[in-house]
Design an enzyme around this catalytic site. Structure first.
Site, short mmCIF file in Angstrom:
data_model
loop_
_atom_site.label_atom_id
_atom_site.label_comp_id
_atom_site.label_asym_id
_atom_site.label_seq_id
_atom_site.Cartn_x
_atom_site.Cartn_y
_atom_site.Cartn_z
N GLY A 147 0.85 -1.18 0.00
CA GLY A 147 0.00 0.00 0.00
C GLY A 147 0.88 1.23 0.00
N CYS B 273 5.53 -6.12 1.17
CA CYS B 273 5.83 -4.68 1.12
C CYS B 273 5.26 -3.99 2.38
CB CYS B 273 5.30 -4.09 -0.17
SG CYS B 273 5.86 -2.42 -0.49
N TYR B 274 4.28 -3.09 2.22
CA TYR B 274 3.67 -2.44 3.38
C TYR B 274 3.11 -3.49 4.34
CZ TYR B 274 0.43 0.59 6.00
OH TYR B 274 -0.25 1.25 6.99
N HIS C 17 8.01 -7.40 -4.41
CA HIS C 17 6.70 -7.80 -4.93
C HIS C 17 6.79 -9.09 -5.76
CE1 HIS C 17 4.37 -4.23 -3.79
NE2 HIS C 17 5.56 -3.63 -3.83
N GLU D 95 4.36 -10.67 -6.98
CA GLU D 95 3.23 -10.77 -7.92
C GLU D 95 3.50 -10.10 -9.25
OE1 GLU D 95 3.42 -8.89 -5.33
OE2 GLU D 95 2.50 -6.92 -5.63
N ASP E 207 -18.07 -8.42 -20.45
CA ASP E 207 -18.71 -8.70 -19.17
C ASP E 207 -20.24 -8.77 -19.26
OD1 ASP E 207 -16.12 -8.51 -18.33
OD2 ASP E 207 -16.34 -6.47 -17.53
N LYS F 170 -11.50 -10.52 -14.71
CA LYS F 170 -11.71 -10.44 -16.15
C LYS F 170 -11.31 -11.74 -16.89
CE LYS F 170 -12.72 -7.56 -19.55
NZ LYS F 170 -13.81 -6.57 -19.47
#
Ligand code: XMP
Length: 579
Positions: free
Chosen positions: A46, A73-74, A161, A163, A219, A365
């Site tokens: 964050g 991280c945060y 990170h 990810e 969608d 998505k």
């Protein structure tokens, strides 16, 4: 996933699901008692500092639930801040980008991970002292505690990170946490949810029918199709509003897809003249968006009322997906760069009364696409690039003045304003046109913008009349002639882009009509192919030389076009669309 306000939170949850493990996003402050029974907890990154008043925090009791926790991280800093003995140091200079990580102790999180690897860092504060019971397990040059672990209690923190794709072996770390530490099973597969979703639709509808506003996007089409399967043709209806701001063949495409699914339960509402009348002489982008949004609400309300879809037998169906449904932990609302008009007030009455069904509300998505594929929707529909709600109107730029192009040291300043984003704020500035196109120019674009205070975009001249010194803006707005010019250009580009396979290598390919040209040829065309993950940031993509040449030659056959330009600007400092 506990969301501590990071843009990466959804990215982590998506990665976890891609690895076959179901993840849900919750606010970081969620009480520990509500987290019992979970296999593992990940605390996201964050933008805040743990020392800021009101910054996102976590319930410290969650560290003694016996559930494995990974702080990223945060999230790692929160662990150091909330567990006895730890300390976070306020940073003055940040560490942003790639860093070399060396592991200094072996723990279960780093099993199979290279002892020296390149990782993605983005932080200012850092952990100074590990909490009681923890050891430091990795370092980088500017971050002595880049990872920490309490293997016994299964608590782990990493400053980098895992990810993001740039982090080498990021998946190994997430996999170690999910499978070897938390003991998760690889049992999440979105297409297995189809039956459950259909059951849920029947349950929510409780005998009532469902009405959709179709847009032709992925969608709403998948959501509509699921309702159709769950309830049958007689109980589901869709209307598509033709604003006249659509791409060539779009209305026909949507009509074909929907009537083949729903037959008579689908209607096209022709509102072309109304939209055009509202946009007459309007140049300012936000005014344009507002007017289009209001007109949409008016048309939708009329359809709802005259079609009696407001009566008690009907509820509204929407294609809302997971990232749109959750309130995040502590993120302050970002400044509005552009108004999106998709969530309209006219349907608010149905929403407020809970007369709403959103079959995709739990899916990302890419999961929506795989569900769509599993229920037999065509790839031509599922693999479409995103297209903005206000349509071609925000790609058909206007101008309130006649003004000549101006000489600048590196090219020509085109007297047309477009939207950009710098340091989270909106800009509305002119464009620098380079006289020559080259791939090296992409590198230079951001640099040039940093040095020119009245410019937020750089384009390069590709083909047409090269006498940029004679170019000028003209007084114009969105009208049927210019819309038709843009629509033709867009159709040419799309056809060649699809045929050449270039379309599959990019995320989106806006075409812009610029009111800047020569007498008798008042407009120019801008090509804007970009790559992106979610539209939040984007990279301008150079086109293959042969394709660029072929495209330009065909575009110059459109009457009224003086030149073709290639947009070289990333987002930030520009935005993807020009308005
Ligand atoms: P920008 O121009 O803000 O675009 O960098 C980011 C992404 O959002 C799309 N976009 C919209 N989509 N309604 C939409 O549904 C809108 O009003 C709208 N404006 C921009 C844009 O096409 C890009 O994919």
């Amino acid at each position: 996933m506990l969301d501590a306000g990071g843009q990466y939170c959804h990215l982590i949850a998506r990665r976890v699901r891609e690895m076959g493990v179901y993840a849900e996003v919750r606010p970081s402050e969620t009480p520990a008692s509500e987290l019992e029974g979970r296999r593992g907890i990940i605390i996201s990154g964050g933008p805040a500092s743990v020392y800021e008043v009101g910054s996102p925090t976590v319930d410290p009791a969650l560290f003694s639930l016996g559930i494995p926790v990974l702080g990223i991280c945060y999230g790692m800093q929160l662990m150091a801040h909330r567990i006895e003995g730890g300390k976070v140091i306020k940073g003055s200079r940040g560490e942003y980008g790639m860093a070399t990580l060396e592991t200094t102790a072996q723990d279960r999180l780093f099993e199979g991970f290279q002892p020296v690897s390149e990782v993605w860092m983005s932080h200012r504060d850092r952990v100074g002292e590990t909490p009681d019971g923890f050891v430091a397990t990795a370092t980088t040059a500017s971050c002595p505690v880049a990872a920490m672990a309490n293997d016994w209690q299964k608590l782990y923190g990493i400053q980098f990170h895992p990810e993001v794709v740039h982090t080498q072996g990021g998946k190994i770390i997430l996999g170690n946490f999910l499978f070897s530490i938390a003991g998760c099973a690889q049992d999440w597969e979105p297409t297995r949810q189809i039956e459950e979703i259909e059951e849920e639709i029947r349950h929510t509808a409780r005998g009532r029918n469902v009405f959709f506003f179709a847009s032709g996007g992925v969608d709403s089409t998948v959501a509509f199709s699921l309702c159709l399967r769950a309830l049958g043709k007689d109980r589901v209806h869709a209307a598509y509003v033709d604003t006249g701001l659509m791409r060539e063949g779009e209305t026909e495409f949507v009509r074909e897809v929907f009537t083949s699914m729903a037959g008579d339960s689908f209607e096209v509402v022709d509102a072309r003249q109304q939209f055009l009348a509202h946009l007459k002489d309007v140049v300012e982008p936000e005014t344009k968006r507002k007017l289009i949004g209001e007109e949409f609400v008016a048309v939708q309300s009329r359809v709802l009322e005259t079609g009696h879809f407001l009566n008690g037998n009907w509820i509204l169906g929407q294609g809302t997906i997971y990232p749109d449904t959750i309130e995040s932990g502590g993120t302050a609302k970002a400044e509005v760069i552009k108004t999106h008009h998709n969530r309209v007030a006219g349907i608010q009455r149905l929403v407020e009364k809970g007369r709403l069904v959103e079959p995709l509300a739990q899916l990302y998505k890419d999961e929506v696409r795989s569900v769509g594929r599993a229920i037999g929707l065509p790839d031509a529909l599922l693999d479409r690039h995103p297209f903005p709600g206000p349509g071609l109107a925000i790609r058909c730029l206007g101008s309130a003045r006649v003004e000549p192009a101006r000489r600048a040291s590196s090219g020509w300043i085109l007297p047309v304003l477009s939207v950009g984003v710098q340091g989270d704020s909106r800009t509305y500035r002119q464009t620098l046109a380079l006289e020559k196109y080259s791939e090296d120019a992409f590198q230079a674009a951001t640099e040039l913008i940093n040095h020119l205070s009245d410019v937020n975009r750089v384009v390069a001249f590709v083909a047409g009349n090269p006498a940029l010194e004679n170019y000028a803006s003209s007084v114009c707005a969105v009208d049927s002639l210019r819309l038709e010019r843009l629509r033709r250009a867009d159709a040419i580009v799309r056809r060649l882009s699809v045929e050449s396979g270039f379309e599959d290598r990019i995320w989106q390919f806006p075409i812009v009509l610029l009111p800047c040209g020569l007498p008798g040829q008042p407009d120019s065309i801008v090509l804007r192919p970009i790559d992106s993950v979610d539209g939040m940031t984007a990279r301008a993509v150079p086109m293959p030389a042969g394709l660029l040449e072929q495209m330009s030659q065909q575009l110059l056959t459109i009457e009224g076009i003086a030149a073709v330009f290639h947009d070289l600007t990333n987002k930030p400092p520009a935005t993807i669309e020009w308005e």
